[in-house]
Scaffold this active site. Structure first.
Site, PDB file in Angstrom:
ATOM      1  N   GLU A 434       0.806  -1.228   0.000  1.00  0.00           N
ATOM      2  CA  GLU A 434       0.000   0.000   0.000  1.00  0.00           C
ATOM      3  C   GLU A 434       0.835   1.273   0.000  1.00  0.00           C
ATOM      4  O   GLU A 434       0.551   2.232   0.702  1.00  0.00           O
ATOM      5  CB  GLU A 434      -0.947   0.011   1.204  1.00  0.00           C
ATOM      6  CG  GLU A 434      -1.852  -1.184   1.305  1.00  0.00           C
ATOM      7  CD  GLU A 434      -2.629  -1.435   0.014  1.00  0.00           C
ATOM      8  OE1 GLU A 434      -2.903  -0.474  -0.730  1.00  0.00           O
ATOM      9  OE2 GLU A 434      -2.955  -2.604  -0.246  1.00  0.00           O
ATOM     10  N   GLY A 435       1.850   1.283  -0.836  1.00  0.00           N
ATOM     11  CA  GLY A 435       2.786   2.395  -0.844  1.00  0.00           C
ATOM     12  C   GLY A 435       3.903   2.095   0.129  1.00  0.00           C
ATOM     13  O   GLY A 435       3.679   1.949   1.328  1.00  0.00           O
TER      14      GLY A 435
END
Length: 590
Positions: A434-435
Site C-alpha cells: 500500500e505504498g
C-alpha cells in the site's frame, strides 16, 4: 496457553482511554455501541480468532495456494473459518445498516480486525481488502452500484480486491496501461494487473474487482485514470450470478511469506466493468480505499508483532536452560535478563503501536460524526497526519519484533518447524504494501507537514504537551516526554525552514522524521495508558494487567524512547551526504 489469545484487556484500555470509544458511544449515531455491547463483541471475536481462525495459520503456511484449472484453490481449513466469519456478521460491524451493516463505530472494527490478522495474516487479508472495497464504493459509487454490490460485500458472501499496479509500473500509477472502452452503459476492460492480493480464490461465490484503467481519450498521467467495478461473475437483474466475466488469474507469485494469501497476476479480456465516480477521477476514488488499507497494514504490523510476542513468550516459558542469576537449578529461559529485555521490547513496541493505531482510527469516526464542523476538520487532519506514521512506524518495528521472536527461539527459531520464522517472513511484506514506507514518509513530511506549514503536527504536539503538563503519577516520564517533544518541534522547524532552499531535503530526512515522530508518539500513548492504569487501581480495580501496563511504559521510556535522539540527529544532518555521490560512484568499490 493457547496458540493465540487476543489481548482483549489491552485492546479495551486502548479503545477507552486513548481512542475515546466512550465518547463515541455517547453520540446518537452510535447509541447501540454501549460498553456492554462493545465488550461482548470483543470477547466473542477473541473466541473466534482463537478457536476458529488461529488453527488455520500453520496449515495455510504449509499448504499454500494452488492455481488449478484457471482458478485458485485455498487450503480447506480456510473455507470453514471464512464461513464462520461470514455467518457471524464480522465483516458488517462498521457499515451502513441500509446495506446490511451494523452501524457500529469504525473504531470498533479495528481490534476485531487486529484479531483476524494476528490469528492468520494470510487469511485475514481477504476480509481486510473486502472492507476497503466497501469503503471505496460507499463513498464514490452510484446508488445502483451500491445496491448491487454493497450488501453482498458487507455480508461476506462476496469478496473485494484492489487492482492498481502493472508490470514495470510499481508505485508509479501514471504508467497504468489497462484499457477501458465505453460500451453502452458499461465499459470493456482489457489488460493485466500484478500483485493482486486474493485476486482469485474459492472462499466466496463472487469476487468484486476494483480496477484502475485508462479510457482512449484520457489525459496522460494519473489524471487520466478511471476506476471500475469488474465482477468475476456478472450479476443478473434479480441479484443472482450470471455469466463469467473473463477475469482470470494468469499466475501466482511465489512469495517469501503469507504463503496462503494468493497474490495473482490478473488478466482482463474484454471484461465488463462499471464506472465508479467520474471518468478520469479514478485515483481520487481509489485513495479512499488505499488510506483505509494503509491503516489496515499498520494494524497488521501490530497484529503480527503480537502473534510473534505470544509465540516467543510461550517458548521462553517452556525452554529449559542453564540456571539464571539467583537460581541454582536449570529453568525456563524467561528468567534470563537478555531474554526478558527482548520480550519487553516486543511487548512495548506492540502495545505502543496498538494505542497509536486505535487513536488514529478514532479520529476518523470523529471526523465524520463530531457535531462541530471545526472539530471535524481538525480530526480529519489529525487522522491524515497519523496515517503514514501508523503505516510506516508500526510496520518498521514489526520487522524488529518478529526478528527478536526468532532470536528468542535461538537456533530453533531458524528452523521452520517451530513457527517463529513464519511471522518474520510474513511481516516483511508490510513495509512494502500500500505504498512503500518511503512513500509513507514522503507523504508525512511533504503533504502532511510542509503543505500545511506543520499545523496538524503542531496541534498533535500540543496534545502531547497537555499530558506532560498534567504530570500525574509519572512526572519523571512526563518530563522526558517533554524533552522529546522539544526535539520534534525543532526537527519540524528545521524541515519547514530548509525545504524551500533544498529540494532534496524532504526525501533525505523523511524516513528518519517518520521514525522520530512514531517513537515519541508511542511513548506518549504508553504514558497515557500508564496513567489510566494507575487511576483504575486507585478506583479499586485489582488486576495484574494494570501493573504490567505501568512497567511496560517505564521500560519503553528507558529502552526504546532514547532512540529518538538518533533519529533527530539524522534529520538534522539533512541531505548533503545522501546526495553527494554520483550514481556511478556507488559502484566504485569494484
Amino acid at each position: 496457553m493457547a496458540d493465540y489469545n487476543a489481548p482483549v484487556k489491552d485492546m479495551k484500555l486502548a479503545l477507552n482511554q486513548i481512542a475515546r470509544m466512550t465518547e463515541l458511544s455517547s453520540m446518537p449515531v452510535y447509541e447501540d455501541a454501549s460498553a456492554d455491547m462493545v465488550d461482548a463483541i470483543l470477547d466473542e471475536a477473541a473466541r473466534v480468532a482463537r478457536d476458529v481462525v488461529a488453527p488455520t495459520n500453520w496449515d495455510g503456511d504449509q499448504k499454500g495456494v494452488q492455481l488449478k484449472d484457471g482458478g485458485v484453490v485455498c487450503p480447506e481449513s480456510f473455507h470453514e473459518a471464512y464461513q464462520q466469519y461470514a455467518e457471524g456478521g464480522w465483516g458488517s460491524l462498521q457499515f451502513d445498516p441500509e446495506y446490511g451493516g451494523q452501524g457500529m463505530p469504525y473504531l470498533l472494527s479495528i481490534p476485531v480486525m487486529e484479531m483476524w490478522q494476528s490469528a492468520n495474516m494470510a487469511w485475514g487479508l481477504c476480509p481486510l481488502l473486502s472492507q476497503g472495497a466497501v469503503e471505496c464504493l460507499s463513498l464514490n459509487a452510484s446508488d445502483e452500484i451500491k445496491s448491487i454490490y454493497l450488501p453482498k460485500l458487507i455480508s461476506g458472501e462476496w469478496a473485494g480486491t484492489m487492482n492498481l499496479t502493472e508490470g514495470g509500473a510499481g508505485s508509479d500509477l501514471s504508467q497504468v496501461r489497462c484499457k477501458a472502452e465505453k460500451d453502452g452503459d458499461s465499459y470493456r476492460i482489457t489488460g493485466e494487473k500484478i500483485f493482486i492480493t486474493w485476486g482469485d480464490h474459492s472462499l466466496t461465490d463472487n469476487i468484486v474487482h476494483l480496477v484502475l484503467a485508462r479510457l482512449p481519450d484520457a489525459p496522460a498521467g494519473v489524471r487520466g485514470i478511471s476506476l471500475f467495478v469488474v465482477p468475476k461473475y456478472l450479476v443478473n437483474a434479480d441479484g443472482s450470478l450470471g455469466d463469467y466475466n473473463n477475469t482470470k488469474p494468469l499466475s501466482l507469485e511465489h512469495k517469501m511469506g503469507i504463503h496462503a494469501s494468493p497474490t495473482a497476476v490478473m488478466g482482463f479480456e474484454n471484461s465488463i466493468g462499471y464506472l465508479v465516480g467520474e471518468e478520469n477521477r479514478g485515483l481520487a476514488c481509489m485513495f479512499t480505499m488505499m488510506n483505509n488499507a494503509r491503516l489496515g497494514v499498520g494494524l497488521q504490523g501490530v497484529a503480527i508483532s503480537e502473534r510473534a510476542y505470544q509465540h516467543a513468550l510461550n517458548f521462553a516459558h517452556e525452554r529449559i536452560q542453564s540456571p539464571a542469576v539467583g537460581y541454582k537449578e536449570a529453568g525456563p529461559i524467561i528468567r534470563h535478563g537478555d531474554v526478558r529485555r527482548m520480550l519487553l521490547t516486543m511487548k512495548a513496541f506492540t502495545e505502543a503501536g496498538r494505542a497509536l493505531t486505535y487513536d488514529a482510527c478514532g479520529s476518523i469516526d470523529f471526523a465524520h460524526h463530531a457535531e462541530d464542523e471545526t472539530r471535524r476538520a481538525r480530526e480529519k487532519a489529525r487522522a491524515a497526519l497519523l496515517t503514514p506514521v501508523v503505516k510506516g512506524w508500526c510496520t518498521e518495528f514489526a520487522q524488529e519484533v518478529t526478528s527478536i521472536g526468532v532470536q528468542i527461539h535461538g537456533g530453533m527459531g531458524f528452523v521452520e518447524e517451530t513457527g517463529a520464522a513464519q511471522y518474520y517472513r510474513d511481516a516483511r511484506i508490510l513495509p512494502i504494501y500500500e505504498g512503500t514506507n518511503g512513500i509513507q514518509a514522503l507523504d508525512l513530511v511533504g503533504r502532511k507537514i510542509l503543505m500545511d506549514k506543520g499545523e496538524a503536527l503542531t496541534l498533535l504536539l500540543a496534545e502531547m504537551r497537555e499530558t506532560v503538563a498534567a504530570g500525574g503519577e509519572f512526572a519523571e516520564l512526563a518530563a522526558e516526554l517533554g524533552e522529546a517533544i522539544l526535539v520534534v518541534e525543532q526537527a519540524r522547524d528545521d524541515l519547514l525552514a530548509g525545504a524551500a532552499d533544498d529540494p532534496q531535503l524532504a526525501g533525505a530526512v523523511a524516513h528518519n522524521f517518520m521514525m522520530l515522530l512514531g517513537t515519541v508518539a508511542g511513548a506518549w500513548e504508553l504514558l497515557r495508558q500508564a496513567e489510566a492504569a494507575k487511576g483504575l487501581q486507585a478506583e479499586g480495580e485489582d488486576d495484574a494487567f494494570l501493573e504490567t501496563k505501568q512497567v511496560t511504559a517505564r521500560f519503553y521510556f528507558e529502552q526504546i524512547l532514547p532512540r529518538y535522539l538518533g533519529y533527530a540527529r539524522m534529520v538534522k544532518a539533512g541531505s548533503a551526504t545522501i546526495t553527494e555521490m554520483s550514481d556511478e560512484q556507488f559502484a566504485t568499490a569494484w
